[in-house]
Scaffold this motif. Structure first.
Motif, PDB file in Angstrom:
ATOM      1  N   VAL A   1       4.460   0.205  -6.252  1.00  0.00           N
ATOM      2  CA  VAL A   1       3.489  -0.565  -5.467  1.00  0.00           C
ATOM      3  C   VAL A   1       3.057  -1.799  -6.268  1.00  0.00           C
ATOM      4  N   ILE A   2       2.789  -2.908  -5.593  1.00  0.00           N
ATOM      5  CA  ILE A   2       2.455  -4.165  -6.287  1.00  0.00           C
ATOM      6  C   ILE A   2       1.134  -4.039  -7.043  1.00  0.00           C
ATOM      7  N   ASP A   3       0.913  -4.930  -8.000  1.00  0.00           N
ATOM      8  CA  ASP A   3      -0.283  -4.852  -8.859  1.00  0.00           C
ATOM      9  C   ASP A   3      -1.589  -4.939  -8.076  1.00  0.00           C
ATOM     10  N   SER A   4      -1.582  -5.689  -6.984  1.00  0.00           N
ATOM     11  CA  SER A   4      -2.806  -5.824  -6.179  1.00  0.00           C
ATOM     12  C   SER A   4      -2.831  -4.837  -5.017  1.00  0.00           C
ATOM     13  N   GLY A   5      -1.985  -3.814  -5.092  1.00  0.00           N
ATOM     14  CA  GLY A   5      -1.833  -2.890  -3.977  1.00  0.00           C
ATOM     15  C   GLY A   5      -2.956  -1.875  -3.852  1.00  0.00           C
ATOM     16  N   VAL A   6      -2.848  -1.076  -2.783  1.00  0.00           N
ATOM     17  CA  VAL A   6      -3.856  -0.062  -2.454  1.00  0.00           C
ATOM     18  C   VAL A   6      -3.168   1.300  -2.399  1.00  0.00           C
ATOM     19  N   ALA A   7      -3.840   2.317  -2.916  1.00  0.00           N
ATOM     20  CA  ALA A   7      -3.346   3.693  -2.840  1.00  0.00           C
ATOM     21  C   ALA A   7      -4.186   4.469  -1.841  1.00  0.00           C
ATOM     22  N   VAL A   8      -3.532   5.172  -0.925  1.00  0.00           N
ATOM     23  CA  VAL A   8      -4.216   5.979   0.086  1.00  0.00           C
ATOM     24  C   VAL A   8      -3.887   7.441  -0.226  1.00  0.00           C
ATOM     25  N   ILE A   9      -4.909   8.216  -0.611  1.00  0.00           N
ATOM     26  CA  ILE A   9      -4.696   9.540  -1.202  1.00  0.00           C
ATOM     27  C   ILE A   9      -5.400  10.626  -0.407  1.00  0.00           C
ATOM     28  N   ASN A  10      -4.689  11.722  -0.178  1.00  0.00           N
ATOM     29  CA  ASN A  10      -5.265  12.899   0.470  1.00  0.00           C
ATOM     30  C   ASN A  10      -6.172  13.613  -0.534  1.00  0.00           C
ATOM     31  N   SER A  11      -7.472  13.593  -0.284  1.00  0.00           N
ATOM     32  CA  SER A  11      -8.431  14.188  -1.224  1.00  0.00           C
ATOM     33  C   SER A  11      -8.419  15.710  -1.180  1.00  0.00           C
ATOM     34  N   ASP A  12      -7.757  16.292  -0.180  1.00  0.00           N
ATOM     35  CA  ASP A  12      -7.780  17.746  -0.012  1.00  0.00           C
ATOM     36  C   ASP A  12      -6.636  18.453  -0.725  1.00  0.00           C
TER      37      ASP A  12
ATOM     38  N   ILE B   1      -8.159   4.336  -1.471  1.00  0.00           N
ATOM     39  CA  ILE B   1      -8.819   4.782  -0.242  1.00  0.00           C
ATOM     40  C   ILE B   1      -8.459   6.251  -0.089  1.00  0.00           C
ATOM     41  N   ASP B   2      -9.478   7.117  -0.087  1.00  0.00           N
ATOM     42  CA  ASP B   2      -9.166   8.531   0.092  1.00  0.00           C
ATOM     43  C   ASP B   2      -9.469   8.967   1.519  1.00  0.00           C
ATOM     44  N   TYR B   3      -8.804  10.057   1.940  1.00  0.00           N
ATOM     45  CA  TYR B   3      -9.004  10.586   3.284  1.00  0.00           C
ATOM     46  C   TYR B   3      -8.987  12.109   3.228  1.00  0.00           C
ATOM     47  N   GLY B   4      -9.610  12.738   4.222  1.00  0.00           N
ATOM     48  CA  GLY B   4      -9.613  14.188   4.284  1.00  0.00           C
ATOM     49  C   GLY B   4     -11.014  14.758   4.401  1.00  0.00           C
ATOM     50  N   LYS B   5     -11.107  16.070   4.352  1.00  0.00           N
ATOM     51  CA  LYS B   5     -12.396  16.741   4.510  1.00  0.00           C
ATOM     52  C   LYS B   5     -13.311  16.526   3.311  1.00  0.00           C
ATOM     53  N   LYS B   6     -12.723  16.256   2.129  1.00  0.00           N
ATOM     54  CA  LYS B   6     -13.517  16.043   0.917  1.00  0.00           C
ATOM     55  C   LYS B   6     -13.654  14.574   0.558  1.00  0.00           C
ATOM     56  N   ALA B   7     -13.146  13.683   1.404  1.00  0.00           N
ATOM     57  CA  ALA B   7     -13.075  12.260   1.063  1.00  0.00           C
ATOM     58  C   ALA B   7     -14.418  11.563   1.193  1.00  0.00           C
TER      59      ALA B   7
ATOM     60  N   ALA C   1       0.859  -1.193   0.000  1.00  0.00           N
ATOM     61  CA  ALA C   1       0.000   0.000   0.000  1.00  0.00           C
ATOM     62  C   ALA C   1       0.886   1.232   0.000  1.00  0.00           C
ATOM     63  N   ALA C   2       0.441   2.271  -0.715  1.00  0.00           N
ATOM     64  CA  ALA C   2       1.219   3.499  -0.827  1.00  0.00           C
ATOM     65  C   ALA C   2       0.353   4.688  -0.456  1.00  0.00           C
ATOM     66  N   GLY C   3       0.905   5.593   0.344  1.00  0.00           N
ATOM     67  CA  GLY C   3       0.167   6.771   0.788  1.00  0.00           C
ATOM     68  C   GLY C   3       0.747   8.046   0.201  1.00  0.00           C
ATOM     69  N   PHE C   4      -0.134   9.014  -0.076  1.00  0.00           N
ATOM     70  CA  PHE C   4       0.275  10.326  -0.579  1.00  0.00           C
ATOM     71  C   PHE C   4      -0.270  11.393   0.365  1.00  0.00           C
TER      72      PHE C   4
ATOM     73  N   PRO D   1      -4.495  19.528  -4.303  1.00  0.00           N
ATOM     74  CA  PRO D   1      -4.798  19.715  -5.731  1.00  0.00           C
ATOM     75  C   PRO D   1      -4.175  18.650  -6.623  1.00  0.00           C
ATOM     76  N   TYR D   2      -3.298  17.815  -6.064  1.00  0.00           N
ATOM     77  CA  TYR D   2      -2.641  16.794  -6.871  1.00  0.00           C
ATOM     78  C   TYR D   2      -3.318  15.426  -6.770  1.00  0.00           C
ATOM     79  N   SER D   3      -4.417  15.350  -6.025  1.00  0.00           N
ATOM     80  CA  SER D   3      -5.066  14.051  -5.824  1.00  0.00           C
ATOM     81  C   SER D   3      -5.571  13.463  -7.135  1.00  0.00           C
ATOM     82  N   ASP D   4      -6.040  14.308  -8.061  1.00  0.00           N
ATOM     83  CA  ASP D   4      -6.540  13.798  -9.346  1.00  0.00           C
ATOM     84  C   ASP D   4      -5.430  13.142 -10.161  1.00  0.00           C
ATOM     85  N   ALA D   5      -4.223  13.702 -10.092  1.00  0.00           N
ATOM     86  CA  ALA D   5      -3.098  13.118 -10.828  1.00  0.00           C
ATOM     87  C   ALA D   5      -2.761  11.736 -10.284  1.00  0.00           C
ATOM     88  N   ILE D   6      -2.809  11.592  -8.957  1.00  0.00           N
ATOM     89  CA  ILE D   6      -2.549  10.279  -8.345  1.00  0.00           C
ATOM     90  C   ILE D   6      -3.653   9.300  -8.731  1.00  0.00           C
TER      91      ILE D   6
END
Length: 500
Positions: A229-240, A259-265, A197-200, A242-247
């Motif tokens: 990150v492995i093919d079956s991996g999970v991405a954890v992204i800060n939805s707040d 899996i997104d997190y934040g005030k807009k998640a 799993a990879a977090g941003f 401006p770069y979340s869409d690129a991820i």
């Protein structure tokens, strides 16, 4: 390990002698010619300061059994196996993974300009509270059951990284969180690590002396999701951010679960937040379930880091509702991380003194805004800027500090080979250019120790002081020398002096 075994799963490598490769025993790997021993594989590729190919002859004299180098490299020896590759950095990292062997089943990585150290440490704390043998690895070093070792690089070189992973796995660690720096990703140091799993966290101005542009900086971060990150991996992204869409776009290409997190998640949403004297009340909506708790951390950005850690913990089994509950309530037991809004001391009148690693414009602004709601009266900040680094951020940070804080002291922070007074003057120019009431707020004090003592002497009972820039660091770099210096110790000593 036989050399042929080491390269079996690598595509594109050309060997000078297949029979010799099959017979050659590799006793170690290194990209530093000074570390070469008999039987070692020496990786010789261009670096940011030196070209490793210049040291091939030296490595052979020391007994190197194999040389890994870019295509077209000439090696005048028939006693060593020469491996040529279009991307020797990536192959070297994968060789290190093969050489050191087993890894944990759960390895998560965190990238972003700010928050990496806190997030990986929060992952470790949460896993431990759930009775997993857990560790974290990064800028602050390695923390694991029975291990607390200081570090110097956010992402170590591949050999060091895989040796440390192997050591932790052998000690019984089952869950590991590591920091993924932009330079480490750009230089393929993490390739070969089985990241599940990879977090941003975020992306703001930093390291432009290396990447040159924000576009290059982002591309380096995207490698974690696009290739590592492995093919079956999970991405954890800060939805707040401006770069979340690129991820998200990269994750969609690879069909990674997000899996997104934040005030807009939508997955881990921060619904409500209220500052407390030494923490904050938060209301979370986690996959549709509502939770209320007290988070024992100060500041919006620490809440964001904690939610990134929660997402990475839940990534092991995202649909497990019991795991959701365990993860959420593990947040209530978190402790601040060394040098990350760390409560270093309290003035005899009760005013808190924090130490924080914020050393970028966004990091400083985010941290100061986070402390404002916890400050009844005056918010004081001490900071400086590093020498031989991005000069453009100096006036920016001066403007930010005087816009948000009530009292500002500009001092020294790793001047390196630059003149410290010049650095301070460039910061002060940003303060003067901001005009208005900014300039009277700011004082310039040469010498970080004097600056800390001056600020602490002037703290009122409802004030808050933050010493920014160095965080966990244990030295001040002046010229090419590292002088012992610790902001936390300096703050505590200053408090003791006025308490006598």
């Amino acid at each position: 390990m036989r050399l042929l075994e080491l390269i079996t799963d690598l595509d594109g490598i050309k060997t000078s002698n297949n029979m010799l490769a099959a017979a050659t025993e590799i006793r170690g790997l290194t990209s530093d010619s000074r570390e070469v021993r008999a039987g070692y594989l020496f990786a010789a590729f261009p670096g940011t300061k030196q070209d490793g190919r210049l040291f091939i002859e030296e490595a052979i004299k020391k007994g190197a059994a194999a040389i890994l180098a870019p295509e077209g490299t000439t090696v005048n020896s028939k006693t060593v196996v020469v491996l040529e590759d279009k991307n020797p950095r990536r192959s070297f990292a994968k060789m290190a993974a093969a050489y050191f062997g087993k890894q944990m089943d759960v390895i998560v990585a965190v990238t972003g300009t700010n928050g990496k150290s806190s997030t990986v440490n929060f992952c470790r704390q949460m896993w431990q509270s759930m009775e997993h043998a857990a560790a974290c690895l990064g800028t602050i070093g390695i923390t694991a059951p029975g291990i607390n070792r200081a570090g110097s690089l956010t992402t170590p070189d591949p050999v060091t990284l895989h040796a440390e992973i192997a050591e932790l796995e052998a000690s019984g660690v089952t869950h590991l969180a590591i920091e993924a720096s932009s330079q480490g990703l750009d230089q393929y140091r993490l390739d070969g690590v089985r990241i599940t799993a990879a977090g941003f966290t975020n992306l703001t101005r930093d390291h432009l002396d290396y990447h040159s542009t924000m576009e290059n900086y982002l591309e380096a971060k995207l490698r974690l999701f696009r290739e590592v990150v492995i093919d079956s991996g999970v991405a954890v992204i800060n939805s707040d951010t401006p770069y979340s869409d690129a991820i998200r776009a990269v994750c969609k290409e690879r069909d990674l679960r997000v899996i997104d997190y934040g005030k807009k998640a939508k997955d881990i949403r921060l619904a409500k937040q209220r500052p407390l004297s030494d923490g904050q009340f938060i209301e979370l909506i986690v996959f549709g379930e509502r939770y209320e708790l007290e988070l024992p951390l100060v500041g919006d950005f620490q809440a964001s880091n904690a939610l990134c850690a929660l997402g990475l913990v839940l990534a092991e089994d995202p649909d497990n509702r019991l795991l959701h509950m365990q993860g959420v309530y593990a947040l209530e037991r978190l402790q601040s991380v060394r040098g990350r809004l760390e409560l270093a001391a309290k003035h005899p009148n009760g005013a808190p003194i924090y130490v924080d690693y914020a050393h970028t414009p966004d990091g400083l602004e985010t941290m100061l805004k986070a402390l404002k709601p916890h400050t009844p009266k005056n918010l004081h900040v001490i900071f400086g800027c590093g020498g031989d680094r991005d000069k453009g951020k100096r006036p920016m940070m001066g403007e930010i500090a005087t816009r948000i804080a009530d009292k500002v002291i500009v001092t020294d922070d790793n001047p390196r080979t630059e003149d410290a007074a010049t650095i301070r003057r460039e910061i002060m120019q940003g303060i003067i250019a901001s005009g208005g009431k900014a300039a009277p707020k700011a004082t310039e004090i040469a010498g970080r120790r004097d600056a800390i003592r001056t600020a602490i002497r002037h703290l009122g009972p409802d004030d808050v002081l933050v010493i920014a820039g160095k965080g966990h660091e244990q030295g001040q770099i002046v010229g090419k020398e590292i002088l012992p210096f610790d902001d936390v110790s300096e703050a505590r000593n200053a408090v003791l002096e006025i308490s006598k």
